[in-house]
Design an enzyme around this catalytic site. Structure first.
Site, PDB file in Angstrom:
ATOM      1  N   ASN A   8       0.863  -1.179   0.000  1.00 40.31           N
ATOM      2  CA  ASN A   8       0.000   0.000   0.000  1.00 40.31           C
ATOM      3  C   ASN A   8       0.902   1.233   0.000  1.00 40.31           C
ATOM      4  O   ASN A   8       1.482   1.570   1.035  1.00 40.31           O
ATOM      5  CB  ASN A   8      -0.894  -0.039   1.250  1.00 40.31           C
ATOM      6  CG  ASN A   8      -1.737   1.211   1.408  1.00 40.31           C
ATOM      7  OD1 ASN A   8      -1.808   2.050   0.509  1.00 40.31           O
ATOM      8  ND2 ASN A   8      -2.383   1.330   2.554  1.00 40.31           N
ATOM      9  N   TRP A   9       1.011   1.865  -1.155  1.00 39.49           N
ATOM     10  CA  TRP A   9       1.950   2.991  -1.286  1.00 39.49           C
ATOM     11  C   TRP A   9       1.379   4.296  -0.724  1.00 39.49           C
ATOM     12  O   TRP A   9       2.079   5.304  -0.681  1.00 39.49           O
ATOM     13  CB  TRP A   9       2.339   3.181  -2.752  1.00 39.49           C
ATOM     14  CG  TRP A   9       3.163   2.054  -3.316  1.00 39.49           C
ATOM     15  CD1 TRP A   9       3.580   0.927  -2.660  1.00 39.49           C
ATOM     16  CD2 TRP A   9       3.670   1.942  -4.655  1.00 39.49           C
ATOM     17  NE1 TRP A   9       4.313   0.129  -3.514  1.00 39.49           N
ATOM     18  CE2 TRP A   9       4.382   0.715  -4.741  1.00 39.49           C
ATOM     19  CE3 TRP A   9       3.579   2.734  -5.802  1.00 39.49           C
ATOM     20  CZ2 TRP A   9       5.016   0.289  -5.908  1.00 39.49           C
ATOM     21  CZ3 TRP A   9       4.202   2.309  -6.976  1.00 39.49           C
ATOM     22  CH2 TRP A   9       4.921   1.105  -7.029  1.00 39.49           C
ATOM     23  N   GLU A 162      -5.634  -5.484  10.279  1.00 38.34           N
ATOM     24  CA  GLU A 162      -4.656  -4.426  10.506  1.00 38.34           C
ATOM     25  C   GLU A 162      -4.998  -3.694  11.806  1.00 38.34           C
ATOM     26  O   GLU A 162      -5.815  -2.749  11.797  1.00 38.34           O
ATOM     27  CB  GLU A 162      -4.676  -3.427   9.354  1.00 38.34           C
ATOM     28  CG  GLU A 162      -4.283  -4.021   8.019  1.00 38.34           C
ATOM     29  CD  GLU A 162      -3.649  -2.980   7.123  1.00 38.34           C
ATOM     30  OE1 GLU A 162      -2.529  -3.214   6.678  1.00 38.34           O
ATOM     31  OE2 GLU A 162      -4.257  -1.927   6.892  1.00 38.34           O
ATOM     32  N   GLY A 168       2.226   1.710  10.893  1.00 38.76           N
ATOM     33  CA  GLY A 168       3.224   2.778  10.815  1.00 38.76           C
ATOM     34  C   GLY A 168       3.904   3.109  12.133  1.00 38.76           C
ATOM     35  O   GLY A 168       4.587   4.125  12.243  1.00 38.76           O
ATOM     36  N   SER A 200       3.112  -2.712  10.441  1.00 43.53           N
ATOM     37  CA  SER A 200       4.547  -2.764  10.765  1.00 43.53           C
ATOM     38  C   SER A 200       5.201  -4.093  10.395  1.00 43.53           C
ATOM     39  O   SER A 200       6.068  -4.591  11.116  1.00 43.53           O
ATOM     40  CB  SER A 200       4.780  -2.427  12.236  1.00 43.53           C
ATOM     41  OG  SER A 200       4.387  -1.085  12.492  1.00 43.53           O
ATOM     42  N   GLY A 221       2.678  -1.398   4.382  1.00 42.36           N
ATOM     43  CA  GLY A 221       2.683   0.032   4.101  1.00 42.36           C
ATOM     44  C   GLY A 221       4.105   0.536   3.897  1.00 42.36           C
ATOM     45  O   GLY A 221       4.669   0.453   2.814  1.00 42.36           O
ATOM     46  N   GLY A 222       4.695   1.065   4.956  1.00 39.76           N
ATOM     47  CA  GLY A 222       6.001   1.712   4.861  1.00 39.76           C
ATOM     48  C   GLY A 222       7.062   0.889   4.158  1.00 39.76           C
ATOM     49  O   GLY A 222       7.793   1.401   3.290  1.00 39.76           O
TER      50      GLY A 222
HETATM   51  C1  PEP Z   1      -0.926  -0.158   6.150  1.00 38.91           C
HETATM   52  O1  PEP Z   1      -1.119   1.037   6.239  1.00 38.91           O
HETATM   53  O2  PEP Z   1      -1.704  -0.882   5.510  1.00 38.91           O
HETATM   54  C2  PEP Z   1       0.242  -0.711   6.817  1.00 38.91           C
HETATM   55  C3  PEP Z   1       0.248  -1.984   7.087  1.00 38.91           C
HETATM   56  O3  PEP Z   1       1.246   0.183   7.126  1.00 38.91           O
HETATM   57  P1  PEP Z   1       2.664  -0.168   7.800  1.00 38.91           P
HETATM   58  O4  PEP Z   1       3.189  -1.425   7.158  1.00 38.91           O
HETATM   59  O5  PEP Z   1       3.523   1.022   7.504  1.00 38.91           O
HETATM   60  O6  PEP Z   1       2.415  -0.366   9.251  1.00 38.91           O
END
Ligand code: PEP
Length: 239
Positions: A8-9, A162, A168, A200, A221-222
């Site tokens: 997920n950018w 999630e 994040g 994360s 995400g990140g």
């Molecule tokens: C997300 O926003 O879907 C996510 C999993 O973010 P991160 O990996 O940065 O926690």
């Protein structure tokens, strides 16, 4: 089940960044794992055209519930399909928080997505307060029941767990807690529904998380913004 690793950018980068990141992911795609990247809307067409026929699917980060109409700034599911998307993330906690999205609204979007030929990735997850109150399993179960369309159980859809407080932040639930939620999700979905964990996920924790029962992949995400990290996570999911 073949794992799915989805990136997920969010709202990051230029078109040039998106094209370069997609190409790096394509070049390093491991065998035995389904890869999906979800760029911002304005980058989606270019990225999807570049990934045509390649082993990297492309998805949107949201869609509108209506097929078309006077909805300034929104994008219809059929528009995503038209430019080459195969998936769409729906009900992400950032959209639930930023745009007041409800379970019923997410369900309507998922119905539109399925109707347009897209695979919805429906996100659910508890807040920290809900977890600390011992409500995580009940909250997630209620979100699944409210957000998944009728008939979703038989469709080729994806559910992503999630926890809001893990997104994040660098914090993750314990492996036992992830496994407990995924057992609940499995009980509410068909065996064909892929269940992702998100929050994360990094190269360092991917193997352990992806090895848990009923964890069929990850929503990242990140770490999906760094090709080497995303590919390391994908590699950890592989055979
Ligand atoms: C997300 O926003 O879907 C996510 C999993 O973010 P991160 O990996 O940065 O926690």
């Amino acid at each position: 089940m073949r794992p799915l690793i989805a990136g997920n950018w969010k709202m990051h980068g230029t078109l040039r960044d998106a094209a370069a990141l997609a190409e790096a992911v394509r070049a390093g795609a491991p065998a035995g794992v389904d890869l999906l990247i979800c760029p911002p809307f304005v980058h989606l067409h270019v990225v999807a055209a570049a990934m045509l026929g390649q082993p990297v699917a492309v998805g949107g980060q949201d869609c509108h519930a209506a097929a078309k109409g006077a909805h300034t700034g929104d994008v219809a599911a059929a528009m995503l399909r038209d430019v080459g998307a195969t998936h769409v993330i729906l009900g992400h906690s950032e959209r639930r928080a930023d745009h007041g999205e409800t379970d019923a609204g997410v369900r309507a979007k998922a119905e539109a997505a399925i109707g347009a030929g897209l695979t919805p990735i429906i996100c659910v997850g508890e807040t920290l307060a809900q977890r600390e109150a011992g409500e995580a399993e009940a909250v997630v179960a209620a979100q699944v029941k409210g957000s998944l369309p009728e008939g979703f159980l038989a469709a080729d859809g994806v559910v992503a767990y999630e926890p809001v407080w893990a997104i994040g932040t660098g914090r993750t639930p314990t492996e036992a807690d992830i496994a407990a939620i995924h057992a609940v999700l499995r009980g509410l979905t068909s065996p064909a529904t892929r269940l992702l964990y998100g929050g994360s996920v990094k190269p360092a924790n991917a193997k352990a998380i992806l090895g848990l029962p009923h964890v069929d992949g990850a929503l990242v995400g990140g770490a999906s913004l760094v090709a080497a990290d995303f590919l390391a996570i994908a590699g950890a999911a592989g055979p």
